[in-house]
Design a protein around this motif. Structure first.
Motif, PDB file in Angstrom:
ATOM      1  N   SER A  85      19.554  -7.576 -12.090  1.00 39.54           N
ATOM      2  CA  SER A  85      19.172  -8.478 -10.996  1.00 39.54           C
ATOM      3  C   SER A  85      19.553  -7.886  -9.640  1.00 39.54           C
ATOM      4  N   ARG A  86      20.683  -7.215  -9.575  1.00 39.10           N
ATOM      5  CA  ARG A  86      21.072  -6.531  -8.325  1.00 39.10           C
ATOM      6  C   ARG A  86      20.120  -5.384  -8.021  1.00 39.10           C
ATOM      7  N   HIS A  87      19.805  -4.603  -9.038  1.00 35.25           N
ATOM      8  CA  HIS A  87      18.878  -3.474  -8.871  1.00 35.25           C
ATOM      9  C   HIS A  87      17.514  -3.983  -8.410  1.00 35.25           C
ATOM     10  N   ALA A  88      17.030  -5.017  -9.062  1.00 37.23           N
ATOM     11  CA  ALA A  88      15.720  -5.558  -8.702  1.00 37.23           C
ATOM     12  C   ALA A  88      15.718  -6.093  -7.274  1.00 37.23           C
ATOM     13  N   ALA A  89      16.763  -6.790  -6.905  1.00 38.75           N
ATOM     14  CA  ALA A  89      16.827  -7.364  -5.554  1.00 38.75           C
ATOM     15  C   ALA A  89      16.850  -6.279  -4.483  1.00 38.75           C
ATOM     16  N   ARG A  90      17.510  -5.157  -4.771  1.00 45.43           N
ATOM     17  CA  ARG A  90      17.636  -4.089  -3.768  1.00 45.43           C
ATOM     18  C   ARG A  90      16.473  -3.105  -3.790  1.00 45.43           C
ATOM     19  N   LYS A  91      16.000  -2.756  -4.981  1.00 49.33           N
ATOM     20  CA  LYS A  91      15.051  -1.644  -5.094  1.00 49.33           C
ATOM     21  C   LYS A  91      13.632  -2.057  -5.461  1.00 49.33           C
ATOM     22  N   LEU A  92      13.482  -3.145  -6.203  1.00 48.06           N
ATOM     23  CA  LEU A  92      12.153  -3.504  -6.697  1.00 48.06           C
ATOM     24  C   LEU A  92      11.494  -4.620  -5.900  1.00 48.06           C
ATOM     25  N   ASP A  93      12.226  -5.685  -5.654  1.00 46.54           N
ATOM     26  CA  ASP A  93      11.635  -6.860  -5.019  1.00 46.54           C
ATOM     27  C   ASP A  93      11.054  -6.598  -3.634  1.00 46.54           C
ATOM     28  N   PRO A  94      11.735  -5.842  -2.756  1.00 49.07           N
ATOM     29  CA  PRO A  94      11.138  -5.601  -1.441  1.00 49.07           C
ATOM     30  C   PRO A  94       9.780  -4.891  -1.537  1.00 49.07           C
ATOM     31  N   LEU A  95       9.689  -3.899  -2.387  1.00 49.19           N
ATOM     32  CA  LEU A  95       8.426  -3.168  -2.545  1.00 49.19           C
ATOM     33  C   LEU A  95       7.384  -4.046  -3.228  1.00 49.19           C
ATOM     34  N   ALA A  96       7.789  -4.808  -4.221  1.00 54.61           N
ATOM     35  CA  ALA A  96       6.853  -5.719  -4.899  1.00 54.61           C
ATOM     36  C   ALA A  96       6.324  -6.775  -3.930  1.00 54.61           C
ATOM     37  N   ASP A  97       7.188  -7.269  -3.057  1.00 60.16           N
ATOM     38  CA  ASP A  97       6.749  -8.252  -2.052  1.00 60.16           C
ATOM     39  C   ASP A  97       5.725  -7.651  -1.099  1.00 60.16           C
ATOM     40  N   GLU A  98       5.966  -6.412  -0.672  1.00 66.86           N
ATOM     41  CA  GLU A  98       4.988  -5.745   0.203  1.00 66.86           C
ATOM     42  C   GLU A  98       3.637  -5.633  -0.492  1.00 66.86           C
ATOM     43  N   LEU A  99       3.654  -5.210  -1.728  1.00 71.88           N
ATOM     44  CA  LEU A  99       2.405  -5.060  -2.479  1.00 71.88           C
ATOM     45  C   LEU A  99       1.729  -6.408  -2.686  1.00 71.88           C
ATOM     46  N   ARG A 100       2.503  -7.437  -2.983  1.00 75.58           N
ATOM     47  CA  ARG A 100       1.934  -8.775  -3.165  1.00 75.58           C
ATOM     48  C   ARG A 100       1.262  -9.259  -1.888  1.00 75.58           C
ATOM     49  N   HIS A 101       1.921  -9.063  -0.745  1.00 79.61           N
ATOM     50  CA  HIS A 101       1.328  -9.483   0.534  1.00 79.61           C
ATOM     51  C   HIS A 101       0.048  -8.705   0.821  1.00 79.61           C
ATOM     52  N   GLU A 102       0.063  -7.438   0.495  1.00 75.24           N
ATOM     53  CA  GLU A 102      -1.133  -6.621   0.694  1.00 75.24           C
ATOM     54  C   GLU A 102      -2.290  -7.132  -0.163  1.00 75.24           C
ATOM     55  N   VAL A 103      -2.014  -7.471  -1.403  1.00 72.98           N
ATOM     56  CA  VAL A 103      -3.057  -8.005  -2.288  1.00 72.98           C
ATOM     57  C   VAL A 103      -3.553  -9.344  -1.757  1.00 72.98           C
ATOM     58  N   GLU A 104      -2.638 -10.198  -1.329  1.00 74.19           N
ATOM     59  CA  GLU A 104      -3.029 -11.509  -0.803  1.00 74.19           C
ATOM     60  C   GLU A 104      -3.911 -11.364   0.420  1.00 74.19           C
ATOM     61  N   GLU A 105      -3.583 -10.440   1.305  1.00 74.27           N
ATOM     62  CA  GLU A 105      -4.400 -10.234   2.496  1.00 74.27           C
ATOM     63  C   GLU A 105      -5.802  -9.730   2.138  1.00 74.27           C
ATOM     64  N   LYS A 106      -5.857  -8.782   1.220  1.00 75.42           N
ATOM     65  CA  LYS A 106      -7.144  -8.198   0.855  1.00 75.42           C
ATOM     66  C   LYS A 106      -8.014  -9.146   0.048  1.00 75.42           C
ATOM     67  N   THR A 107      -7.415 -10.008  -0.756  1.00 74.65           N
ATOM     68  CA  THR A 107      -8.224 -10.941  -1.553  1.00 74.65           C
ATOM     69  C   THR A 107      -8.626 -12.153  -0.727  1.00 74.65           C
ATOM     70  N   ALA A 108      -7.953 -12.385   0.395  1.00 74.20           N
ATOM     71  CA  ALA A 108      -8.314 -13.504   1.254  1.00 74.20           C
ATOM     72  C   ALA A 108      -9.540 -13.178   2.107  1.00 74.20           C
ATOM     73  N   GLU A 109      -9.850 -11.900   2.223  1.00 71.37           N
ATOM     74  CA  GLU A 109     -10.976 -11.480   3.070  1.00 71.37           C
ATOM     75  C   GLU A 109     -12.295 -11.931   2.511  1.00 71.37           C
TER      76      GLU A 109
END
Length: 110
Positions: A86-110
């Motif tokens: 959970s510490r590893h995910a919070a520091r290394k995975l979640d920030p990048l996953a959030d960026e990718l999720r926002h990118e997908v949300e922006e592109k699918t909203a178009e």
């Protein structure tokens, strides 16, 4: 292009992106070695219980023997691995996953 085709192409684009590959790599670099380590620890416990009965039956104090301590340590190691992940995910995975999720949300909203 239909919405469904557009969504699929967005996901395909994200999946082939360098950032997604980095996310997958970060996940695998942590999970695979930790899984191997935990399974080795578990198999050691099982093998020792089957083939080193005298050692595992060695009393440490009172009715507490080596096998019981090893068994309790299995639970402890499971919780420690979950906490560390959970510490590893919070520091290394979640920030990048959030960026990718926002990118997908922006592109699918178009």
């Amino acid at each position: 292009m239909t919405t469904r085709q557009h969504d699929a192409s967005v996901y395909e684009e994200i999946q082939t992106s360098e950032r997604f590959r980095e996310l997958r790599s970060r996940f695998r670099r942590w999970v695979f070695p930790m899984t191997v380590a935990f399974l080795a620890w578990y198999v050691l416990y099982v093998i020792m219980s089957g083939f080193a009965r005298d050692f595992m039956g060695t009393k440490l104090f009172g009715n507490i023997n080596v096998a019981l301590v090893f068994g309790i340590l299995q639970f402890v190691s499971t919780f420690l691995i979950a906490w560390a992940y959970s510490r590893h995910a919070a520091r290394k995975l979640d920030p990048l996953a959030d960026e990718l999720r926002h990118e997908v949300e922006e592109k699918t909203a178009e």
